[in-house]
Motif scaffolding. Structure first.
Motif: not given
Ligand code: ATP
Length: 464
Positions: A361-364, A367-376, A386-387, A393-399
């Protein structure tokens, strides 16, 4: 060979005074009842290894005592009786009795004199009554049997505490020589087949004491692993749960020790992680993940010392998180079973069961989150461990985004509270949640930066 009198002196010199006093009391109690008392196991080993001159007196945390040499059936509970007698003398100790007659333990926790101390008192198990206790051969054979059940020669030394021959060292299996040669050696070829957790113990002692695993013993380990001995710890047989508990304890010892990396590396060389699961291999990627975890832990340790913000504390002990990283390295379908077999805490099992889904779910979505609040919004549903598992275990941008969330955004405080809303004339109700979430999102996204801006934002978007 150390003469008995000299060994007694060594004991009284090297042990901190209250410990020596306690052993003296224990041996007097045993003697009064006509029994023999032995100090066995790690205590003897550590005494012999302790620096001779100028070292601080030794504070033991574990003391293993064995009672032996009696000849009445009733004395089968000798260990328990001795423990009770000692507790009368040391009322601060807690008494625990395991099994009907077998062993008793006295425990001190954060005691001003003993610190944390655990004394196990066992009854040597064979040849209780048919022979007179005065017969040294019988006595010896009984304590010998007890020592023969132990893991390594260096742990199978015993010192007699009761007279006659107090201070006599019993070394049936060459433990003294192995201590000198600095090697870990089992007592017999079947040792690891009998109890695979000894593989972990061998590694732990080798690394901790800076000893080598004796070559033949290493062959026995490899043979045991090649023959699939770990399957016994995993299967449905009746011994499996007890073995798993011991395996978890050994893993805990190893993974919480300062030398855990060297120990894990040796376990990897021996292919012994197969005891957790036959597919588990300690390769470069797994090491990278473990190193990433260490960086996280260091960083959070630093932060939690500086701030009181709760989200900056990793809420589980590092050894457990390291173990979760190992288990998470397995294919998703195996993780749950391994975590359950090891009887990990419920939240660890939960994480390992849901990790795959969370990670997908996180890796999908990330990448399409544009704003910090969306990431939040996406990440707030997961706890910190868990995080961390997801990040390593994730590639650099996700990490990086997960990292930014846990270190910054997760700690952003709302500029207004429910109480403020009330003061500003908003009627309490379910919409409070939405307003507060919205204000927090606006703060995260830099739309509002202080209280005044927060109030203006509030009045504009939520007219009273
Ligand atoms: P430590 O200093 O790490 O506590 P220790 O030698 O006291 O070392 P324990 O795990 O407390 O280790 O065990 C006490 C004693 O019990 C050991 O010295 C060993 O003789 C025996 N023992 C423990 N586990 C096993 C095992 N799996 N198989 C055989 N003997 C064991």
């Amino acid at each position: 060979i150390i003469p008995p009198a000299a060994f007694l002196r060594l004991l009284s010199d090297r042990l901190a005074a209250p410990f020596w006093e306690l052993l003296t009391q224990a041996s007097a109690q045993a003697e009064q009842r006509g029994w023999h008392l032995y100090l066995v196991g790690g205590g003897v080993r550590d005494l012999l290894l302790a620096k001779q001159n100028g070292a601080a007196p030794l504070y033991l945390q574990d003391i293993d005592l064995v009672v032996d040499g009696f000849h009445r059936t009733a004395d089968v509970g000798a260990g328990v009786e001795l423990a009770r007698a000692l507790q009368q003398l040391y009322p601060a100790a807690r008494l625990e009795i395991h099994g009907a007659f077998q062993t008793a333990a006295l425990l001190w926790h954060k005691d001003p004199i003993f610190g944390s101390l655990w004394i196990d008192i066992a009854t040597a198990r064979t040849e209780f009554y048919p022979y007179p206790a005065a017969n040294p051969e019988v006595e010896a054979s009984s304590i010998r049997q007890d020592l023969y059940r132990r893991d390594f020669t260096i742990n199978s030394l015993a010192v007699r505490l009761t007279p006659p021959r107090a201070g006599e060292m019993l070394d049936f299996f060459g433990g003294l020589l192995d201590l000198q040669a600095k090697q870990i050696r089992v007592l017999h070829a079947n040792s690891f087949i009998e109890d695979p957790t000894r593989i972990y113990r061998a590694v732990r002692f080798a690394v901790r004491l800076e000893f080598a695993i004796e070559p033949q013993t290493e062959n026995y380990i490899r043979y045991a692993i090649d023959s699939g001995v770990y399957k016994r710890t995993q299967g449905n047989n009746s011994r499996a749960p007890a073995l798993q508990t011991r395996l978890k304890n050994e893993l805990k010892y190893i993974l919480q020790a300062p030398y855990w990396q060297a120990a894990l590396s040796l376990l990897g060389d021996l292919d012994a992680l197969q005891c957790l699961h036959e597919t588990l291999k300690l390769d470069k990627t797994l090491w990278q993940q473990l190193r990433f975890l260490e960086r996280c832990l260091r960083r959070f340790n630093r932060e939690s010392r500086k701030s009181k913000v709760k989200s900056q504390n990793v809420p589980i002990p590092p050894w457990l998180l390291r173990l979760e990283v190992l288990i998470a390295y397995l294919a998703p379908e195996y993780r749950d079973r391994v975590a359950q077999n090891l009887q990990l805490p419920d939240d660890s099992i939960y994480r390992l069961r849901h990790l795959q889904q969370a990670q997908e779910r996180v890796s999908t979505a990330l990448p399409s989150c544009r704003l910090p609040s969306q990431v939040f919004d996406l990440l707030r549903q997961y706890d910190l461990p868990m995080l961390i598992l997801i990040a390593l275990r994730s590639p650099r941008p996700v990490r990086s985004l997960v990292w930014q969330y846990v270190t910054q955004w997760a700690n952003v405080q709302p500029l207004l509270s429910g109480h403020d809303l009330k003061q500003l004339g908003y009627k309490p109700g379910p919409q409070y949640r939405q307003i507060l979430d919205d204000l927090l999102a606006a703060t995260l996204d830099g739309i509002i930066r202080d209280r005044t801006e927060a109030e203006s934002y509030l009045f504009e978007h939520y007219p009273r």
